[in-house]
Design a protein around this motif. Structure first.
Motif, PDB file in Angstrom:
ATOM      1  N   ASP A   3      26.016 -40.685 -11.146  1.00  0.00           N
ATOM      2  CA  ASP A   3      25.500 -39.636 -10.285  1.00  0.00           C
ATOM      3  C   ASP A   3      24.901 -38.564 -11.199  1.00  0.00           C
ATOM      4  OD1 ASP A   3      25.449 -37.146  -8.959  1.00  0.00           O
ATOM      5  OD2 ASP A   3      27.071 -37.739  -7.633  1.00  0.00           O
ATOM      6  N   ALA A   4      23.729 -38.080 -10.851  1.00  0.00           N
ATOM      7  CA  ALA A   4      23.028 -37.135 -11.715  1.00  0.00           C
ATOM      8  C   ALA A   4      23.771 -35.812 -11.877  1.00  0.00           C
ATOM      9  CB  ALA A   4      21.620 -36.888 -11.177  1.00  0.00           C
ATOM     10  N   SER A   5      24.770 -35.539 -11.062  1.00  0.00           N
ATOM     11  CA  SER A   5      25.456 -34.248 -11.198  1.00  0.00           C
ATOM     12  C   SER A   5      26.112 -34.112 -12.571  1.00  0.00           C
ATOM     13  CB  SER A   5      26.477 -34.048 -10.078  1.00  0.00           C
ATOM     14  OG  SER A   5      27.395 -35.090 -10.064  1.00  0.00           O
ATOM     15  N   GLY A  23      16.641 -35.896 -19.575  1.00  0.00           N
ATOM     16  CA  GLY A  23      17.648 -36.717 -20.246  1.00  0.00           C
ATOM     17  C   GLY A  23      18.541 -37.504 -19.302  1.00  0.00           C
ATOM     18  N   CYS A  24      18.218 -37.497 -18.010  1.00  0.00           N
ATOM     19  CA  CYS A  24      19.105 -38.150 -17.046  1.00  0.00           C
ATOM     20  C   CYS A  24      19.103 -39.671 -17.216  1.00  0.00           C
ATOM     21  CB  CYS A  24      18.695 -37.776 -15.620  1.00  0.00           C
ATOM     22  SG  CYS A  24      19.839 -38.439 -14.372  1.00  0.00           S
ATOM     23  N   LYS A  25      20.305 -40.213 -17.271  1.00  0.00           N
ATOM     24  CA  LYS A  25      20.466 -41.672 -17.342  1.00  0.00           C
ATOM     25  C   LYS A  25      21.458 -42.135 -16.278  1.00  0.00           C
ATOM     26  CE  LYS A  25      19.646 -42.306 -22.331  1.00  0.00           C
ATOM     27  NZ  LYS A  25      18.912 -41.126 -22.712  1.00  0.00           N
ATOM     28  N   PRO A  28      19.684 -46.906 -13.465  1.00  0.00           N
ATOM     29  CA  PRO A  28      18.897 -47.734 -14.399  1.00  0.00           C
ATOM     30  C   PRO A  28      17.393 -47.437 -14.405  1.00  0.00           C
ATOM     31  CG  PRO A  28      20.302 -49.103 -12.980  1.00  0.00           C
ATOM     32  CD  PRO A  28      20.350 -47.723 -12.434  1.00  0.00           C
ATOM     33  N   LEU A  29      16.890 -46.649 -13.455  1.00  0.00           N
ATOM     34  CA  LEU A  29      15.434 -46.446 -13.396  1.00  0.00           C
ATOM     35  C   LEU A  29      14.885 -45.805 -14.669  1.00  0.00           C
ATOM     36  CD1 LEU A  29      14.816 -45.364  -9.697  1.00  0.00           C
ATOM     37  CD2 LEU A  29      14.389 -47.573 -10.770  1.00  0.00           C
ATOM     38  N   HIS A  30      15.692 -45.019 -15.357  1.00  0.00           N
ATOM     39  CA  HIS A  30      15.173 -44.348 -16.562  1.00  0.00           C
ATOM     40  C   HIS A  30      14.788 -45.345 -17.652  1.00  0.00           C
ATOM     41  CE1 HIS A  30      19.246 -45.058 -18.097  1.00  0.00           C
ATOM     42  NE2 HIS A  30      18.678 -44.972 -19.287  1.00  0.00           N
ATOM     43  N   GLU A  31      15.358 -46.547 -17.588  1.00  0.00           N
ATOM     44  CA  GLU A  31      15.134 -47.506 -18.672  1.00  0.00           C
ATOM     45  C   GLU A  31      13.684 -47.975 -18.752  1.00  0.00           C
ATOM     46  OE1 GLU A  31      17.947 -50.674 -18.012  1.00  0.00           O
ATOM     47  OE2 GLU A  31      19.621 -49.237 -18.004  1.00  0.00           O
ATOM     48  N   VAL A  93      13.564 -39.314  -5.691  1.00  0.00           N
ATOM     49  CA  VAL A  93      13.960 -40.018  -6.913  1.00  0.00           C
ATOM     50  C   VAL A  93      12.973 -39.624  -8.004  1.00  0.00           C
ATOM     51  CG1 VAL A  93      14.106 -42.326  -7.949  1.00  0.00           C
ATOM     52  CG2 VAL A  93      15.065 -41.913  -5.667  1.00  0.00           C
ATOM     53  N   LYS A  94      13.478 -39.299  -9.175  1.00  0.00           N
ATOM     54  CA  LYS A  94      12.619 -38.681 -10.201  1.00  0.00           C
ATOM     55  C   LYS A  94      12.021 -39.635 -11.224  1.00  0.00           C
ATOM     56  CE  LYS A  94      13.790 -34.458  -8.690  1.00  0.00           C
ATOM     57  NZ  LYS A  94      13.909 -34.368  -7.221  1.00  0.00           N
ATOM     58  N   HIS A  95      12.458 -40.884 -11.223  1.00  0.00           N
ATOM     59  CA  HIS A  95      11.839 -41.846 -12.140  1.00  0.00           C
ATOM     60  C   HIS A  95      11.071 -42.909 -11.355  1.00  0.00           C
ATOM     61  CE1 HIS A  95      14.561 -40.683 -15.650  1.00  0.00           C
ATOM     62  NE2 HIS A  95      13.406 -40.875 -16.249  1.00  0.00           N
ATOM     63  N   LEU A 116      20.974 -41.989  -3.958  1.00  0.00           N
ATOM     64  CA  LEU A 116      22.217 -41.199  -4.026  1.00  0.00           C
ATOM     65  C   LEU A 116      22.457 -40.669  -5.438  1.00  0.00           C
ATOM     66  CD1 LEU A 116      24.623 -43.219  -1.701  1.00  0.00           C
ATOM     67  CD2 LEU A 116      23.553 -40.990  -1.266  1.00  0.00           C
ATOM     68  N   ALA A 117      22.145 -41.487  -6.441  1.00  0.00           N
ATOM     69  CA  ALA A 117      22.325 -41.037  -7.829  1.00  0.00           C
ATOM     70  C   ALA A 117      21.467 -39.808  -8.111  1.00  0.00           C
ATOM     71  CB  ALA A 117      21.980 -42.168  -8.798  1.00  0.00           C
ATOM     72  N   CYS A 118      20.256 -39.824  -7.558  1.00  0.00           N
ATOM     73  CA  CYS A 118      19.285 -38.761  -7.881  1.00  0.00           C
ATOM     74  C   CYS A 118      19.414 -37.530  -6.991  1.00  0.00           C
ATOM     75  CB  CYS A 118      17.873 -39.338  -7.787  1.00  0.00           C
ATOM     76  SG  CYS A 118      16.741 -38.672  -9.011  1.00  0.00           S
ATOM     77  N   LYS A 119      20.217 -37.612  -5.961  1.00  0.00           N
ATOM     78  CA  LYS A 119      20.275 -36.552  -4.960  1.00  0.00           C
ATOM     79  C   LYS A 119      20.702 -35.205  -5.555  1.00  0.00           C
ATOM     80  CE  LYS A 119      22.078 -35.647  -0.344  1.00  0.00           C
ATOM     81  NZ  LYS A 119      22.907 -36.103   0.777  1.00  0.00           N
TER      82      LYS A 119
HETATM   83 FE1  SF4 Z   1      18.515 -39.830 -13.134  1.00  0.00          FE
HETATM   84 FE2  SF4 Z   1      17.122 -39.868 -10.879  1.00  0.00          FE
HETATM   85 FE3  SF4 Z   1      16.097 -40.902 -13.085  1.00  0.00          FE
HETATM   86 FE4  SF4 Z   1      18.061 -42.174 -11.867  1.00  0.00          FE
HETATM   87  S1  SF4 Z   1      15.998 -41.797 -11.054  1.00  0.00           S
HETATM   88  S2  SF4 Z   1      17.909 -41.769 -14.065  1.00  0.00           S
HETATM   89  S3  SF4 Z   1      19.286 -40.433 -11.122  1.00  0.00           S
HETATM   90  S4  SF4 Z   1      16.573 -38.742 -12.756  1.00  0.00           S
END
Ligand code: SF4
Ligand code: URA
Length: 204
Positions: A3-5, A23-25, A28-31, A93-95, A116-119
């Motif tokens: 969760d991005a929090s 730097g959010c990980k 998996p979208l950041h990969e 969603v940011k990625h 939900l992770a990005c919320k």
């Molecule tokens: Fe983080 Fe959102 Fe990117 Fe997922 S999509 S890594 S939660 S910034």
């Protein structure tokens, strides 16, 4: 998927949030994405527009809604007299998420887990901007706030009071309009989209 929090900075303003989000990980979208595409616009913007996730162009350039969907959005905003510079524009969603190889980079819709992770980023943006009205472009954004039961086709254009803003509306996603193969259906959807954004301009 977490969760991005976990990645939220202690001191929060839009600049520190945007920096930390790079730097959010948390999912998996950041990969496979090039960079985090954070929201942009002024604190105190009366309207916050929330899309789904950055597309190929946004991923390359690092700004939301600057590709074909952004062009359509800009056209309709201008038509109804909303100035994009005064709005806060972001995504659920940011990625960028994509399938296929590097040449194709086919958009892959984010799943519930990524949303939900990005919320946490989206809610942090809402807490900073404090918009009078939140306008969700498409079901992904709307469902990030109101859950997977929300249906655009049933509730499009209606204004609700929510914990996030005194006025909240969902409308079509501009990419959905671009994808409609039937010309008449597309023209009709575009006129609904325009009417919804005109209502936004009149509400705020
Ligand atoms: Fe983080 Fe959102 Fe990117 Fe997922 S999509 S890594 S939660 S910034
Ligand atoms: N589609 C979205 O949902 N957001 C963007 O930023 C671009 C295309």
């Amino acid at each position: 998927v977490s969760d991005a929090s976990l990645y939220l900075p202690e001191h929060r303003d839009l600049a520190s949030l945007a920096r930390a989000a790079q730097g959010c990980k948390a999912c998996p979208l950041h990969e496979r994405a090039t960079r985090t595409v954070f929201g942009e616009g002024p604190v105190g913007a009366r309207v916050m527009l929330v899309g789904e996730q950055p597309g190929d162009t946004e991923d390359r350039e690092g700004r939301p809604f600057i590709g074909p969907a952004g062009q359509l959005l800009d056209d309709v905003l201008a038509q109804v007299g909303l100035n994009r510079q005064e709005l806060y524009v972001t995504n659920a969603v940011k990625h960028f998420g994509w399938m296929g190889d590097e040449k194709q980079r086919l958009h892959a819709k984010p799943g519930r887990r990524e949303v939900l992770a990005c919320k946490a980023w989206l809610e942090a943006e809402v807490a900073q901007v404090k918009p009078r009205m939140i306008v969700c472009l498409g079901a992904t954004a709307a469902q990030s706030f109101l859950g997977p039961g929300f249906r655009i086709n049933l509730s499009r254009g209606q204004v609700f009071e929510t914990p996030w803003a005194p006025a909240w509306m969902a409308t079509f996603h501009p990419s959905a309009l671009l994808r409609m193969p039937d010309e008449r259906a597309r023209a009709q959807a575009r006129s609904h989209f325009e009417a919804d954004l005109r209502k936004v301009a009149e509400t705020v």
